[in-house]
Design a protein around this motif. Structure first.
Motif, PDB file in Angstrom:
ATOM      1  N   HIS A  61       0.752  -1.214   0.115  1.00  0.00           N
ATOM      2  CA  HIS A  61      -0.040  -0.007   0.003  1.00  0.00           C
ATOM      3  C   HIS A  61       0.946   1.211  -0.009  1.00  0.00           C
ATOM      4  N   ARG A  62       1.987   1.313   0.520  1.00  0.00           N
ATOM      5  CA  ARG A  62       2.933   2.316   0.836  1.00  0.00           C
ATOM      6  C   ARG A  62       3.544   2.656  -0.542  1.00  0.00           C
ATOM      7  N   ASP A  65       0.531   3.789  -3.114  1.00  0.00           N
ATOM      8  CA  ASP A  65       0.118   5.128  -2.933  1.00  0.00           C
ATOM      9  C   ASP A  65       1.240   6.076  -3.484  1.00  0.00           C
ATOM     10  N   ARG A  66       2.370   5.772  -3.544  1.00  0.00           N
ATOM     11  CA  ARG A  66       3.538   6.659  -4.314  1.00  0.00           C
ATOM     12  C   ARG A  66       3.462   6.872  -5.773  1.00  0.00           C
TER      13      ARG A  66
END
Length: 88
Positions: A61-62, A65-66
Motif C-alpha cells: 500500500h505504501r 500510494d507513491r
C-alpha cells in the motif's frame, strides 16, 4: 573469530544492473526491515520487482500510494485476487 556477516538489500536498474542504492544491516536483521530504507526510490511510474521474501501488505500500500507499479512474486496462499497470470 569468524568472518563478519551482513545483510544487504539493494535497488538496481534491470537492463544495466547498475546499483542505485544499497543498505547494509546486520546478518540477524530482517531483509524486509533493512529494505524499508530503499522505498524512497519508488515513485510515479517506477516498476518494482520483488521476490516473495519482501512481500508485505503495508509495504504494498505504501508503494502503490507513491504511484509505483509492483510486480511481486508471492506465495500462492497469500494471493487474494488474481489480476493477471503471467507465463513463468
Amino acid at each position: 573469530m569468524g568472518y563478519p556477516m551482513a545483510r544487504v538489500a539493494a535497488v538496481a536498474e534491470c537492463s544495466s544492473h547498475t546499483v542505485l542504492d544499497a543498505v547494509i544491516g546486520g546478518w540477524k536483521d530482517s531483509e524486509r526491515i533493512v529494505s524499508d530504507e530503499l522505498d524512497g526510490h519508488a515513485g510515479e511510474g517506477t516498476l518494482l520487482l520483488a521476490d516473495r521474501g519482501l512481500w508485505g501488505l503495508a509495504r504494498w500500500h505504501r508503494l502503490r500510494d507513491r504511484g509505483a507499479h509492483l510486480l511481486w512474486r508471492t506465495e500462492q496462499r497469500k494471493a487474494r485476487r488474481v489480476q493477471d497470470v503471467l507465463a513463468d
